[in-house]
Design a protein around this motif. Structure first.
Motif, PDB file in Angstrom:
ATOM      1  N   GLU A 212      50.971  -2.950  85.878  1.00 12.85           N
ATOM      2  CA  GLU A 212      50.347  -1.835  86.565  1.00 12.85           C
ATOM      3  C   GLU A 212      50.078  -0.706  85.581  1.00 12.85           C
ATOM      4  OE1 GLU A 212      53.183   0.064  89.123  1.00 12.85           O
ATOM      5  OE2 GLU A 212      51.637   0.685  90.516  1.00 12.85           O
ATOM      6  N   GLY A 213      48.861  -0.232  85.520  1.00 13.42           N
ATOM      7  CA  GLY A 213      48.580   0.957  84.718  1.00 13.42           C
ATOM      8  C   GLY A 213      49.004   2.168  85.531  1.00 13.42           C
ATOM      9  N   LEU A 214      49.711   3.111  84.933  1.00 13.62           N
ATOM     10  CA  LEU A 214      50.185   4.255  85.710  1.00 13.62           C
ATOM     11  C   LEU A 214      49.105   5.338  85.784  1.00 13.62           C
ATOM     12  CD1 LEU A 214      53.863   4.495  84.434  1.00 13.62           C
ATOM     13  CD2 LEU A 214      52.999   3.448  86.538  1.00 13.62           C
ATOM     14  N   PRO A 215      48.821   5.837  86.996  1.00 15.77           N
ATOM     15  CA  PRO A 215      47.787   6.865  87.126  1.00 15.77           C
ATOM     16  C   PRO A 215      48.276   8.216  86.601  1.00 15.77           C
ATOM     17  CG  PRO A 215      48.812   6.424  89.254  1.00 15.77           C
ATOM     18  CD  PRO A 215      49.431   5.467  88.282  1.00 15.77           C
ATOM     19  N   PRO A 216      47.347   9.108  86.204  1.00 19.18           N
ATOM     20  CA  PRO A 216      47.773  10.436  85.740  1.00 19.18           C
ATOM     21  C   PRO A 216      48.321  11.264  86.907  1.00 19.18           C
ATOM     22  CG  PRO A 216      45.369  10.286  85.819  1.00 19.18           C
ATOM     23  CD  PRO A 216      45.901   8.929  86.171  1.00 19.18           C
ATOM     24  N   ALA A 217      49.239  12.189  86.597  1.00 18.27           N
ATOM     25  CA  ALA A 217      49.822  13.035  87.645  1.00 18.27           C
ATOM     26  C   ALA A 217      48.776  14.018  88.165  1.00 18.27           C
ATOM     27  CB  ALA A 217      51.027  13.773  87.081  1.00 18.27           C
ATOM     28  N   LEU A 218      48.763  14.221  89.486  1.00 20.24           N
ATOM     29  CA  LEU A 218      47.794  15.135  90.099  1.00 20.24           C
ATOM     30  C   LEU A 218      48.271  16.582  89.956  1.00 20.24           C
ATOM     31  CD1 LEU A 218      46.937  13.102  93.338  1.00 20.24           C
ATOM     32  CD2 LEU A 218      45.866  13.021  91.069  1.00 20.24           C
ATOM     33  N   THR A 219      47.307  17.472  89.746  1.00 17.73           N
ATOM     34  CA  THR A 219      47.625  18.893  89.513  1.00 17.73           C
ATOM     35  C   THR A 219      46.964  19.758  90.584  1.00 17.73           C
ATOM     36  OG1 THR A 219      45.651  19.270  88.207  1.00 17.73           O
ATOM     37  CG2 THR A 219      47.590  18.468  87.016  1.00 17.73           C
ATOM     38  N   SER A 220      47.097  21.092  90.418  1.00 19.64           N
ATOM     39  CA  SER A 220      46.540  22.034  91.393  1.00 19.64           C
ATOM     40  C   SER A 220      45.022  21.903  91.528  1.00 19.64           C
ATOM     41  CB  SER A 220      46.913  23.455  91.004  1.00 19.64           C
ATOM     42  OG  SER A 220      46.455  23.710  89.700  1.00 19.64           O
TER      43      SER A 220
ATOM     44  N   SER B 146      57.181  12.230  91.190  1.00 17.45           N
ATOM     45  CA  SER B 146      56.902  12.867  89.906  1.00 17.45           C
ATOM     46  C   SER B 146      57.481  11.875  88.902  1.00 17.45           C
ATOM     47  CB  SER B 146      57.611  14.228  89.824  1.00 17.45           C
ATOM     48  OG  SER B 146      58.178  14.381  88.547  1.00 17.45           O
ATOM     49  N   TYR B 147      56.801  11.707  87.770  1.00 21.03           N
ATOM     50  CA  TYR B 147      57.265  10.713  86.806  1.00 21.03           C
ATOM     51  C   TYR B 147      58.643  11.039  86.235  1.00 21.03           C
ATOM     52  CZ  TYR B 147      52.750   8.318  86.714  1.00 21.03           C
ATOM     53  OH  TYR B 147      51.633   7.588  87.048  1.00 21.03           O
ATOM     54  N   THR B 148      59.041  12.298  86.308  1.00 21.63           N
ATOM     55  CA  THR B 148      60.318  12.655  85.673  1.00 21.63           C
ATOM     56  C   THR B 148      61.425  12.974  86.681  1.00 21.63           C
ATOM     57  OG1 THR B 148      59.515  14.913  85.483  1.00 21.63           O
ATOM     58  CG2 THR B 148      59.247  13.507  83.542  1.00 21.63           C
ATOM     59  N   CYS B 149      61.171  12.772  87.961  1.00 22.37           N
ATOM     60  CA  CYS B 149      62.189  13.122  88.969  1.00 22.37           C
ATOM     61  C   CYS B 149      63.096  11.917  89.266  1.00 22.37           C
ATOM     62  CB  CYS B 149      61.503  13.573  90.255  1.00 22.37           C
ATOM     63  SG  CYS B 149      62.635  13.693  91.652  1.00 22.37           S
ATOM     64  N   PRO B 150      64.409  12.059  89.073  1.00 25.58           N
ATOM     65  CA  PRO B 150      65.309  10.925  89.305  1.00 25.58           C
ATOM     66  C   PRO B 150      65.387  10.495  90.772  1.00 25.58           C
ATOM     67  CG  PRO B 150      66.570  12.939  88.853  1.00 25.58           C
ATOM     68  CD  PRO B 150      65.118  13.264  88.631  1.00 25.58           C
ATOM     69  N   PHE B 151      65.158  11.456  91.684  1.00 20.39           N
ATOM     70  CA  PHE B 151      65.189  11.104  93.120  1.00 20.39           C
ATOM     71  C   PHE B 151      63.973  10.232  93.457  1.00 20.39           C
ATOM     72  CE2 PHE B 151      67.341  15.192  92.629  1.00 20.39           C
ATOM     73  CZ  PHE B 151      68.560  14.917  93.218  1.00 20.39           C
TER      74      PHE B 151
ATOM     75  N   TRP C 281      60.732   4.581  93.693  1.00 17.47           N
ATOM     76  CA  TRP C 281      59.787   3.838  92.849  1.00 17.47           C
ATOM     77  C   TRP C 281      60.417   2.505  92.393  1.00 17.47           C
ATOM     78  CZ3 TRP C 281      57.953   6.349  87.553  1.00 17.47           C
ATOM     79  CH2 TRP C 281      56.956   5.563  86.992  1.00 17.47           C
ATOM     80  N   ILE C 282      61.691   2.553  92.030  1.00 16.03           N
ATOM     81  CA  ILE C 282      62.380   1.317  91.617  1.00 16.03           C
ATOM     82  C   ILE C 282      62.425   0.334  92.796  1.00 16.03           C
ATOM     83  CG2 ILE C 282      64.528   0.279  90.742  1.00 16.03           C
ATOM     84  CD1 ILE C 282      65.249   3.080  89.593  1.00 16.03           C
ATOM     85  N   ALA C 283      62.781   0.858  93.984  1.00 12.32           N
ATOM     86  CA  ALA C 283      62.885  -0.022  95.164  1.00 12.32           C
ATOM     87  C   ALA C 283      61.534  -0.702  95.411  1.00 12.32           C
ATOM     88  CB  ALA C 283      63.323   0.781  96.383  1.00 12.32           C
ATOM     89  N   ARG C 284      60.469   0.072  95.341  1.00  8.98           N
ATOM     90  CA  ARG C 284      59.114  -0.483  95.518  1.00  8.98           C
ATOM     91  C   ARG C 284      58.841  -1.583  94.490  1.00  8.98           C
ATOM     92  NH1 ARG C 284      54.776   0.683  91.825  1.00  8.98           N
ATOM     93  NH2 ARG C 284      52.732   0.875  92.774  1.00  8.98           N
TER      94      ARG C 284
ATOM     95  N   VAL D 252      51.431   7.811  93.942  1.00  9.76           N
ATOM     96  CA  VAL D 252      50.673   9.050  93.761  1.00  9.76           C
ATOM     97  C   VAL D 252      51.574  10.043  93.020  1.00  9.76           C
ATOM     98  CG1 VAL D 252      49.353  10.887  94.885  1.00  9.76           C
ATOM     99  CG2 VAL D 252      49.475   8.622  95.942  1.00  9.76           C
ATOM    100  N   PRO D 253      51.443  10.110  91.696  1.00 12.14           N
ATOM    101  CA  PRO D 253      52.277  11.040  90.933  1.00 12.14           C
ATOM    102  C   PRO D 253      51.754  12.471  91.028  1.00 12.14           C
ATOM    103  CG  PRO D 253      50.938   9.673  89.470  1.00 12.14           C
ATOM    104  CD  PRO D 253      50.615   9.242  90.855  1.00 12.14           C
ATOM    105  N   ILE D 254      52.681  13.390  91.163  1.00  9.00           N
ATOM    106  CA  ILE D 254      52.354  14.814  91.311  1.00  9.00           C
ATOM    107  C   ILE D 254      52.938  15.544  90.103  1.00  9.00           C
ATOM    108  CG2 ILE D 254      52.926  16.866  92.715  1.00  9.00           C
ATOM    109  CD1 ILE D 254      51.269  15.043  94.366  1.00  9.00           C
TER     110      ILE D 254
END
Ligand SMILES: N[C@@H](CCC(=O)N[C@@H](CS)C(=O)NCC(=O)O)C(=O)O
Length: 299
Positions: free
Chosen positions: A69-77, A94-99, A104-107, A119-121
């Motif tokens: 899977e190619g990861l999409p860019p994070a969406l901004t304002s 968010s790509y850096t949020c552990p929660f 994401w891992i479960a998916r 959908v990364p934010i």
């Protein structure tokens, strides 16, 4: 895309009855039986076995998913929202949020890369439509499914496990389920003293007690190296945090959380082979920098 998983049999005794040595293309999740072991195979995985002289296999690789899977860019304002409530299932992260990483891992471990869109934010430059139209608490993760949006990572991993296809990530055994509940409710109590130690507000011994709890927990079931023996949602709940803690402790505090904790060392080694988890990991240097910034700002 098809990925090949090479399964080689190492150690102990020759297989009693070689079941397959031909590669198989798997169309859906299924259980493949080999001498002395059973593995769960995700769809689109080309499974190839090679029988050596010996036959014991360690199978966290069985939780691999074959979808690249190619990861999409994070969406901004300034980004437009996706077509919210159009019937698609979306996981906002968010790509850096552990929660968010938990969901994401479960998916990934359920092989749902094509069923649940990521959908990364960008949390530092958050689009206003996220709070207004998607998830009013304005946090990640959240899951858009069946015209509803749900949040809270521990609830989401259970929801993803019970409402989608793929291998079950939660055992039926009542003793394991009971222990899982204890471990889910310990997650915050585990993180608190560790983070306080990193900030300099707590002693190393207090953080050590939290890691000792983990070491003891990992000793409870002997049918595998994971919290409930076999890989489960509990491992998913802890992995993003233990991963960050291990790197920060080593780099900044010069302390090895696995020293004197062989079960934790073995758990980390097994988790590091988990493809669904690895696809969600960031460069350890980036994680350490994020913590450094956060702790110097005392957040
Ligand atoms: N209890 C929540 C915590 C989620 C959470 O705190 N996420 C952070 C990112 S790591 C967030 O969205 N922060 C944004 C904010 O608080 O405004 C969960 O388990 O899902």
């Amino acid at each position: 895309m098809t990925t090949t998983l090479k399964v080689s049999f190492r150690s102990i005794a020759p297989p009693s009855s070689p079941l397959t040595s031909r590669p198989q293309i798997l169309d859906s999740w299924r259980i493949a039986k080999f001498p002395n072991t059973t593995i769960l195979c995700p769809p689109k995985l080309r499974l190839q076995s090679s029988f050596g002289k010996k036959t014991r296999v360690s199978f966290s690789a069985a939780m691999a998913t074959g979808v690249e899977e190619g990861l999409p860019p994070a969406l901004t304002s300034t980004s437009d929202p996706p077509a919210i409530f159009d019937g698609k299932t979306r996981l906002y992260i968010s790509y850096t949020c552990p929660f968010a990483q938990r969901a994401w891992i479960a998916r990934n471990c359920k092989g749902l890369e094509e069923k649940i869109e990521l959908v990364p934010i960008n949390l530092q430059d958050r689009p206003s439509w996220y709070k207004e139209k998607v998830y009013p608490p304005n946090k990640v993760p959240s899951l858009e499914h069946n015209n509803e949006v749900k949040g809270e990572s521990l609830d989401l991993i259970r929801y993803i496990d019970s409402n989608f296809e793929g291998p079950s990530l939660f055992p039926d055994d009542p003793a394991k389920r009971e222990f899982a509940e204890e471990l889910f409710s310990y997650t915050d109590s585990f993180s608190k003293p560790v983070i306080s130690f990193f900030k300099g507000d707590e002693t190393e011994a207090a953080a050590g007690t939290a890691f000792d709890y983990i070491e003891t927990a990992l000793s409870k079931f002997e049918d595998g190296p994971f919290f409930l023996g076999q890989f489960s949602l509990v491992d998913i709940a802890y992995a993003p945090f233990i991963d960050r803690f291990q790197h920060f402790a080593l780099d900044v505090k010069k302390c090895d959380i696995t020293a004197g904790r062989p079960k934790l060392a073995a758990w980390i080694e097994e988790m590091n082979k988990n493809v669904g988890f690895n696809k969600t990991r960031r460069d350890p240097k980036e994680l350490v920098e994020i913590y450094k910034k956060r702790f110097s700002a005392r957040i």
